[in-house]
Design an enzyme around this catalytic site. Structure first.
Site, PDB file in Angstrom:
ATOM      1  N   TYR A   1       1.633   0.699   0.087  1.00  0.00           N
ATOM      2  CA  TYR A   1       2.812   1.169   0.835  1.00  0.00           C
ATOM      3  C   TYR A   1       4.028   0.969  -0.095  1.00  0.00           C
ATOM      4  CZ  TYR A   1       0.344   1.082   5.367  1.00  0.00           C
ATOM      5  OH  TYR A   1      -0.511   1.332   6.416  1.00  0.00           O
TER       6      TYR A   1
ATOM      7  N   TYR B   1      -1.617  -6.146  11.196  1.00  0.00           N
ATOM      8  CA  TYR B   1      -2.218  -4.976  10.536  1.00  0.00           C
ATOM      9  C   TYR B   1      -3.732  -4.948  10.770  1.00  0.00           C
ATOM     10  CZ  TYR B   1      -2.595  -1.216   7.126  1.00  0.00           C
ATOM     11  OH  TYR B   1      -2.821   0.016   6.545  1.00  0.00           O
TER      12      TYR B   1
ATOM     13  N   HIS C   1     -11.599  -3.440   3.361  1.00  0.00           N
ATOM     14  CA  HIS C   1     -10.469  -3.878   2.537  1.00  0.00           C
ATOM     15  C   HIS C   1      -9.994  -5.247   3.012  1.00  0.00           C
ATOM     16  CE1 HIS C   1      -9.068   0.305   0.918  1.00  0.00           C
ATOM     17  NE2 HIS C   1     -10.374   0.119   0.779  1.00  0.00           N
TER      18      HIS C   1
ATOM     19  N   LYS D   1      -1.678   2.270  13.580  1.00  0.00           N
ATOM     20  CA  LYS D   1      -2.018   1.761  14.903  1.00  0.00           C
ATOM     21  C   LYS D   1      -2.457   2.837  15.896  1.00  0.00           C
ATOM     22  CE  LYS D   1      -1.680  -2.264  13.754  1.00  0.00           C
ATOM     23  NZ  LYS D   1      -3.023  -2.728  13.402  1.00  0.00           N
TER      24      LYS D   1
ATOM     25  N   PRO E   1       2.971   6.360  12.214  1.00  0.00           N
ATOM     26  CA  PRO E   1       1.703   6.021  11.552  1.00  0.00           C
ATOM     27  C   PRO E   1       1.804   4.890  10.519  1.00  0.00           C
ATOM     28  CG  PRO E   1       2.521   8.134  10.788  1.00  0.00           C
ATOM     29  CD  PRO E   1       3.407   7.726  11.911  1.00  0.00           C
TER      30      PRO E   1
END
Ligand code: FAS
Ligand code: PHB
Length: 389
Positions: free
Chosen positions: A200, A384, A72, A296, A292
């Protein structure tokens, strides 16, 4: 029994360290309290940083990951009314790989068993002694017999509920812990993912995450009170709530179906004061728990193992203790950077029952600034996709 390294715990941290030690021909015994089937039944993380992928490929367990993992180049964010994309490739020149922790764990077990590694399952009453001497010992029960293993180094990869972290005297007295009043109700469904990349969402009703494991297997989460129970959530109730947590033009595309797994993960933060003492090192969830939201947990386990492996090789090959002595400080530096990021993502995207309206407006504004600020999106992308080791 005698070996060079005893690894306590057969989750991702313990298994990755076992693979790395095997390739370096450093003798080890891995002891796991559960059956392999039980370990493989747990549905957990889904996003791998580049550093994690590289380590799995380097030890020779990356073939399925490379063929089945999804690369991604970014991630979506939404509110009840808005939707935007952050482009990792453009902003950090990096990507993530979506490949379930269950599959990572399966791949490592298959390799270690094919290599004939020494793996012990259903080990009960595990204990560590003498870790502040050059001759630590690990004892455990298996099929009614008590065993003792003498070794040079013990690595506690036994997760948040394991025994290792509090064997380190300073941790028993002081660590950083917070239980958040929220949990993630997650389901796995054999349905196509909502979008090509993760979403998200900070909706007016709370957090939601649309993730996936493949083009035909989706993973969804909605925030619920930490007191909630999965039994209170039929599939229909879950899907109705999930739809309400994305903008209509997105949720109208949602394909629903029967859940094949449903569970609640409590959100908590924990960082041990020290990740080592004498010949005992901690890796992964035995040393820290991050919410979560930043994806990580699994990836920090991998960077801990990277540092621990370096220290072990230095000790075993050169009889040099410097790496062992510096391990905790080195690993915790990256842990706290990932904790900061996970804490920031969690507070920006969740509605906290005990927070006041002012704080809620600040968090709404935080997400709004992320939407409009390329420099904020660049910092998110760097974190990220994985900070350097
Ligand atoms: P693990 O907890 O995976 O493994 C520890 C192992 O040690 C277990 O197999 C346990 O049986 C064994 N053990 C414990 N005590 C022992 C003893 N005394 N003797 C021998 N063995 C012992 N991370 C994300 O990035 N995204 C997510 O969505 C996500 N969801 C999660 C959901 C849940 C319910 C949990 C608990 C964690 C989640 N995580 C998530 C974090 C998770 O992925 C961890 O970071 C990851 O499993 C860390 O791996 P380990 O450190 O190996 O610990
Ligand atoms: C998952 O796919 O399980 C997942 C993805 C991203 C997260 C947490 C979990 O932040």
């Amino acid at each position: 029994m005698r070996t060079q390294v005893v690894i306590i715990g057969g989750g991702p941290a313990g298994l990755l360290l076992a693979c790395k030690l095997f390739k370096k021909q450093i003798d080890f015994i891995l002891i796991e309290q559960r059956t392999k089937e039980y370990v493989l039944s747990r549905i957990r993380a889904g996003v791998l940083e580049t550093g994690t992928v590289n380590q799995l490929v380097d030890v020779g367990v990356g073939d399925r990951l490379k063929s089945e993992g999804q690369i991604h180049g970014g991630v979506y964010f939404s509110t009840s009314y808005d939707f935007f994309h952050i482009n990792f490739r453009q902003l950090a020149n990096k990507t993530i790989t979506v490949y379930g922790q269950t599959e990572v764990t399966r791949d490592m077990y298959e390799a270690l068993e094919a290599w004939g590694a020494n793996l012990i399952f259903e080990a009960k009453g595990v204990d560590i002694s003498g870790h502040q001497s050059p001759q630590p010992k690990v004892t455990y029960d298996n099929e009614g017999t008590r065993y003792e293993i003498k070794c040079d180094i013990v690595v506690g990869c036994d997760g948040f509920h394991g025994i290792s972290k509090n064997k380190i005297s300073v941790n028993a007295e002081h660590s950083y812990f917070a239980q958040l009043p929220i949990g993630w109700l997650g389901i796995l469904s054999e349905t196509p993912p909502l979008k090509d990349e993760l979403i998200y969402s900070r909706s007016d009703r709370g957090f939601a995450l649309a993730s996936m494991r493949s083009d035909t297997l989706s993973r969804y989460y909605v925030q619920v009170p930490v007191t909630e129970s999965p039994e209170n959530w039929s599939d229909d109730r879950f899907w109705e709530e999930l739809k309400l947590r994305f903008p209509v033009h997105i949720s109208s595309e949602l394909e629903t179906g029967p859940s094949i797994e449903k569970s609640i993960a409590p959100l908590r933060t924990y960082v041990s004061k020290s990740m080592s003492e004498g010949r005992l090192l901690l890796c992964g969830d035995s040393a820290h728990i991050v919410p979560p939201t930043g994806a990580k947990g699994l990836n920090l386990a991998a960077s801990d193992v990277y540092y621990a492996y370096e220290a072990i090789v230095e000790h075993v090959n050169n009889n040099n203790q410097t790496g062992l002595k510096n391990y905790s400080e080195k690993a915790l530096k990256r842990v706290w950077k990932s904790m900061r990021f996970s804490w920031w993502m969690t507070h920006m995207l969740h509605l906290f029952p005990d927070s006041d309206r002012f704080t809620e407006k600040i968090m709404e504004s935080e997400l709004s600034q992320l939407r409009n600020s390329i420099s904020m999106q660049k910092v998110l992308s760097e974190n990220y996709t994985g900070l350097p080791y």
